[in-house]
Design an enzyme around this catalytic site. Structure first.
Site, PDB file in Angstrom:
ATOM      1  N   ASP A   1       9.137  -3.599   1.380  1.00 35.42           N
ATOM      2  CA  ASP A   1       8.443  -4.685   2.086  1.00 35.42           C
ATOM      3  C   ASP A   1       9.428  -5.503   2.920  1.00 35.42           C
ATOM      4  O   ASP A   1      10.608  -5.601   2.580  1.00 35.42           O
ATOM      5  CB  ASP A   1       7.725  -5.573   1.058  1.00 35.42           C
ATOM      6  CG  ASP A   1       6.627  -6.411   1.681  1.00 35.42           C
ATOM      7  OD1 ASP A   1       6.243  -6.145   2.845  1.00 35.42           O
ATOM      8  OD2 ASP A   1       6.145  -7.340   1.011  1.00 35.42           O
TER       9      ASP A   1
ATOM     10  N   HIS B   1       9.985  -1.624  11.513  1.00 29.12           N
ATOM     11  CA  HIS B   1       9.571  -0.381  10.838  1.00 29.12           C
ATOM     12  C   HIS B   1      10.566   0.747  11.140  1.00 29.12           C
ATOM     13  O   HIS B   1      10.857   1.567  10.265  1.00 29.12           O
ATOM     14  CB  HIS B   1       8.162   0.015  11.263  1.00 29.12           C
ATOM     15  CG  HIS B   1       7.109  -0.944  10.795  1.00 29.12           C
ATOM     16  ND1 HIS B   1       7.047  -1.388   9.492  1.00 29.12           N
ATOM     17  CD2 HIS B   1       6.081  -1.555  11.445  1.00 29.12           C
ATOM     18  CE1 HIS B   1       6.020  -2.237   9.364  1.00 29.12           C
ATOM     19  NE2 HIS B   1       5.431  -2.356  10.535  1.00 29.12           N
TER      20      HIS B   1
ATOM     21  N   LEU C   1      16.250  16.041  -6.152  1.00 29.97           N
ATOM     22  CA  LEU C   1      15.443  14.811  -6.203  1.00 29.97           C
ATOM     23  C   LEU C   1      14.081  15.086  -5.594  1.00 29.97           C
ATOM     24  O   LEU C   1      13.981  15.749  -4.553  1.00 29.97           O
ATOM     25  CB  LEU C   1      16.142  13.708  -5.391  1.00 29.97           C
ATOM     26  CG  LEU C   1      15.331  12.421  -5.148  1.00 29.97           C
ATOM     27  CD1 LEU C   1      15.483  11.465  -6.335  1.00 29.97           C
ATOM     28  CD2 LEU C   1      15.775  11.701  -3.888  1.00 29.97           C
TER      29      LEU C   1
HETATM   30  C1  IPE Z   1       2.771  -3.368   0.375  1.00 28.11           C
HETATM   31  O1  IPE Z   1       3.197  -4.252   1.343  1.00 28.11           O
HETATM   32  C2  IPE Z   1       2.545  -2.017   0.994  1.00 28.11           C
HETATM   33  C3  IPE Z   1       3.732  -1.328   1.461  1.00 28.11           C
HETATM   34  C4  IPE Z   1       4.972  -1.719   1.311  1.00 28.11           C
HETATM   35  C5  IPE Z   1       3.458  -0.090   2.125  1.00 28.11           C
HETATM   36  P1  IPE Z   1       2.187  -5.205   2.124  1.00 28.11           P
HETATM   37  O2  IPE Z   1       3.021  -5.990   3.063  1.00 28.11           O
HETATM   38  O3  IPE Z   1       1.076  -4.414   2.694  1.00 28.11           O
HETATM   39  O4  IPE Z   1       1.612  -6.112   0.946  1.00 28.11           O
HETATM   40  P2  IPE Z   1       1.041  -7.595   0.971  1.00 28.11           P
HETATM   41  O5  IPE Z   1       0.045  -7.656   2.082  1.00 28.11           O
HETATM   42  O6  IPE Z   1       2.195  -8.505   1.221  1.00 28.11           O
HETATM   43  O7  IPE Z   1       0.472  -7.788  -0.393  1.00 28.11           O
HETATM   44  C1  IPE Z   2       6.499  -3.026   4.851  1.00 29.26           C
HETATM   45  O1  IPE Z   2       6.851  -4.055   5.717  1.00 29.26           O
HETATM   46  C2  IPE Z   2       6.039  -1.789   5.557  1.00 29.26           C
HETATM   47  C3  IPE Z   2       4.581  -1.558   5.548  1.00 29.26           C
HETATM   48  C4  IPE Z   2       3.710  -2.223   4.837  1.00 29.26           C
HETATM   49  C5  IPE Z   2       4.087  -0.487   6.393  1.00 29.26           C
HETATM   50  P1  IPE Z   2       5.771  -5.054   6.291  1.00 29.26           P
HETATM   51  O2  IPE Z   2       5.243  -4.511   7.576  1.00 29.26           O
HETATM   52  O3  IPE Z   2       4.744  -5.379   5.278  1.00 29.26           O
HETATM   53  O4  IPE Z   2       6.664  -6.329   6.587  1.00 29.26           O
HETATM   54  P2  IPE Z   2       6.265  -7.845   6.386  1.00 29.26           P
HETATM   55  O5  IPE Z   2       5.824  -7.993   4.967  1.00 29.26           O
HETATM   56  O6  IPE Z   2       5.170  -8.144   7.362  1.00 29.26           O
HETATM   57  O7  IPE Z   2       7.514  -8.593   6.660  1.00 29.26           O
HETATM   58 MG    MG Z   3       4.588  -6.834   3.879  1.00 34.51          MG
END
Ligand code: IPE
Ligand code: IPE
Ligand code: MG
Length: 231
Positions: free
Chosen positions: A11, A28, A122
Site C-alpha cells: 500500500d 504504481h 519460491l
Molecule cells: C489494499 O489497498 C489493496 C491493495 C494493496 C491491492 P487499498 O488502498 O485498496 O485499501 P484501502 O482502500 O486503504 O482500505
Molecule cells: C497500493 O497503493 C496499490 C493498489 C491498491 C493497486 P495505493 O494505490 O492504494 O496507494 P495509496 O494508498 O492511494 O497511497
Molecule cells: Mg491504498
C-alpha cells in the site's frame, strides 16, 4: 527457520507519488519495480511463498485510467520479470477472480505461469481481483454444489472442508503479514488465512520498502511468541 510464507499488502503507491507531485501511476510503476528486490530478498532468506496483494475487488472503484494503467503495468511487469523469475527459480501463481481481468492480462499471466511452472525456490502469488469475502463466497458456492450433487454430507463439514475450497488450498497460511503505508486494516485480504499470522505494519510507502525493511520485518517476526491459543 525463516517464515515459510510472507504476505504483503503493498500500500501507499498513490501517496508516494503525491508527495513528489507525480501522477498516481508513477507511484504504481515504482511499486511494481519494487517487487523484484523484495522477491530476491525472500529467495535469499529461504522464504518459500510470497503473496502480494496487487489489486482488490474494491479497486475497480478507482478512475478508469488508473485501473487500465494498472493492467498495462501488470503486462509490462510480467514480461520484464520473466528472466529474473527463471534465474532465481520463482514460480508465479495467482489468487482471485482473474477470469474477470482484461483478456490481454489473462493471457500474459497464463504464459508466465506456464513458463515458470517447474521453478522450485519460491512461489510468488499475486492477489489480483482478490478479496477474502469473494473467496469465501466462491468456496461456499462450491461446497453447496458438492452437497447438492451428493458428493459432500453437510454434517461432515470442518474448517478443512472450507480451506480446501479456497484459492489458497495448495499453500500454507502466511506466517507473517506486512502492510506498508501505516494503515491498520486488512482491506478484505486473506481473512481466513491470516487467523494466526504475525502482523508487521510499517509507515513506509510500498515504493520505499526495501530489502533491509524486509530483513527488519523478519527479525521482528522471530521475536514474536506464537502460541496458537496454547500457553
Ligand atoms: C489494499 O489497498 C489493496 C491493495 C494493496 C491491492 P487499498 O488502498 O485498496 O485499501 P484501502 O482502500 O486503504 O482500505
Ligand atoms: C497500493 O497503493 C496499490 C493498489 C491498491 C493497486 P495505493 O494505490 O492504494 O496507494 P495509496 O494508498 O492511494 O497511497
Ligand atoms: Mg491504498
Amino acid at each position: 527457520m525463516p517464515p515459510q510464507h510472507i504476505a504483503i499488502i503493498m500500500d501507499g503507491n498513490g501517496r508516494w507519488a503525491k508527495e513528489r507531485g507525480l501522477p498516481r501511476l508513477k507511484g504504481h510503476e515504482r511499486g511494481a519495480a519494487n517487487v523484484r528486490p523484495v522477491t530476491e530478498e525472500c529467495v535469499a532468506q529461504g522464504v518459500k511463498f510470497l503473496t502480494l496483494y496487487a489489486f482488490s475487488t474494491e479497486n475497480w472503484k478507482r478512475p478508469g485510467d488508473e485501473v487500465n494503467g494498472l493492467w498495462i503495468l501488470l503486462g509490462h511487469f510480467l514480461e520484464l520479470e520473466l528472466p529474473t523469475m527463471m534465474k532465481y527459480g520463482i514460480r508465479l501463481r495467482t489468487i482471485g477472480r482473474t477470469h474477470e481481468l482484461p483478456e490481454e492480462a489473462q493471457q500474459k499471466l497464463a504464459n508466465t505461469i506456464a513458463a515458470t511452472a517447474e521453478n522450485k525456490a519460491l512461489t510468488l502469488i499475486l492477489a489480483l481481483n482478490y478479496s477474502s469475502r469473494t473467496e469465501l463466497a466462491d468456496a461456499a458456492r462450491r461446497i453447496a454444489e458438492d452437497a447438492k450433487r451428493g458428493a459432500l454430507d453437510p454434517a461432515t463439514i470442518t474448517p478443512d472442508t472450507i480451506g480446501a475450497r479456497l484459492y489458497t488450498s495448495e499453500y500454507p497460511d502466511p506466517d507473517l503479514l506486512i502492510r506498508t503505508s501505516g494503515e491498520m486494516r486488512l482491506s478484505n485480504f486473506m481473512l481466513w488465512q491470516l487467523s494466526y499470522s504475525e502482523f508487521y505494519i510499517t509507515p513506509k510507502m510500498w515504493p520505499d520498502f526495501g530489502k533491509e525493511d524486509l530483513r527488519a520485518a523478519i527479525v521482528e517476526f522471530h521475536k514474536r511468541d506464537r502460541r496458537f491459543g496454547g500457553i
